[in-house]
Design a protein around this motif. Sequence first.
Motif, short mmCIF file in Angstrom:
data_model
loop_
_atom_site.label_atom_id
_atom_site.label_comp_id
_atom_site.label_asym_id
_atom_site.label_seq_id
_atom_site.Cartn_x
_atom_site.Cartn_y
_atom_site.Cartn_z
N GLU A 64 0.78 -1.10 -0.15
CA GLU A 64 0.02 0.03 -0.09
C GLU A 64 1.06 1.21 0.03
OE1 GLU A 64 -2.50 -0.21 3.42
OE2 GLU A 64 -3.78 -2.02 2.48
N LEU A 67 3.12 1.66 -3.48
CA LEU A 67 2.24 1.74 -4.67
C LEU A 67 1.76 2.97 -4.85
CD1 LEU A 67 0.19 -1.45 -4.63
CD2 LEU A 67 1.78 -0.84 -6.27
N GLU A 68 1.92 4.00 -3.74
CA GLU A 68 1.33 5.32 -3.63
C GLU A 68 2.26 6.11 -4.72
OE1 GLU A 68 1.63 6.76 0.16
OE2 GLU A 68 -0.16 5.98 0.90
N LEU A 119 -5.85 -4.99 -3.95
CA LEU A 119 -4.70 -4.26 -4.65
C LEU A 119 -4.80 -4.60 -6.06
CD1 LEU A 119 -2.12 -4.51 -1.68
CD2 LEU A 119 -3.51 -2.35 -2.51
N THR A 121 -6.02 -4.29 -9.09
CA THR A 121 -6.29 -3.37 -10.20
C THR A 121 -5.55 -2.11 -9.75
OG1 THR A 121 -8.30 -2.61 -8.99
CG2 THR A 121 -8.55 -4.41 -10.46
N ASN A 122 -4.50 -2.02 -9.01
CA ASN A 122 -3.83 -0.80 -9.16
C ASN A 122 -2.69 -0.95 -10.32
OD1 ASN A 122 -1.30 0.92 -8.28
ND2 ASN A 122 -2.32 0.99 -6.29
N ASN A 124 -0.04 0.23 -10.70
CA ASN A 124 1.57 0.18 -10.39
C ASN A 124 1.82 -1.18 -9.95
OD1 ASN A 124 1.96 3.08 -11.09
ND2 ASN A 124 1.68 3.53 -8.74
#
Length: 230
Positions: A64, A67-68, A119, A121-122, A124
């Motif tokens: 988390e 990936l920001e 997560l 579908t993120n 990154n």
Amino acid sequence: MAKINNKIGTYKERTLHAVLKKFFEPDEDKHEIKYKGYIADIINDEGISEIQTTAFNNMRKKLECFLEDTTVTVIFPAARLKWLIWIDTESGEITKKHKSPKIGNPYVIYEELYKIKYLLTNPNLRFKIVMVDIEEYRKLDGWSENRKKGSHRAERIPVDIGEVIEINSVADYNKIIPTMPENFTAKDFKMTAKISIKNARTALNVLNAVGAIECIGKKSRAYLYRLSLT
């Protein structure tokens, strides 16, 4: 690839993890880099790479955070061929290696992907599934008469690295979907992928969540799916 000669189970960093880190980034100056309060396995021009052999749920907070603002590639080894070697914990004797009759496949990643489904579908987040031939050392410390059931794994040593399957987008999930009929059930997926029905249902849950398949109704009491990707 030559076998890595290490004392079994004596290193904090497991051999499989260490070998993959060196394989994907030979420059050790780019290993174990502190980033936003966490330690990243690799940071290079491709972004951050994390080698995770199991328990994806343990890296949720780290992912988390990373990936920001950067691309993160999770490198996951899947056993292609495996040889078992048993260690007698009382005498210290080690058996000759025996080849497991099971042939591995990349579908084992679905159990781990389910743990970080929110997560997936993120844009990154990426994955590299690495097919690896492994010698697995296990302790004869189980509860059964031959001490194998319930035993603990001591170490996994890679002896060869094969295909690397890259998942960089939803479309790439096609790479880890076996050839299926136009409409299919979890049982169909189980039979084609040669995995358990539980794992097949987990796989379909993940694929549905990322939009790689869609549920179109039921066939008798079973849910019916079709591919969304072309």
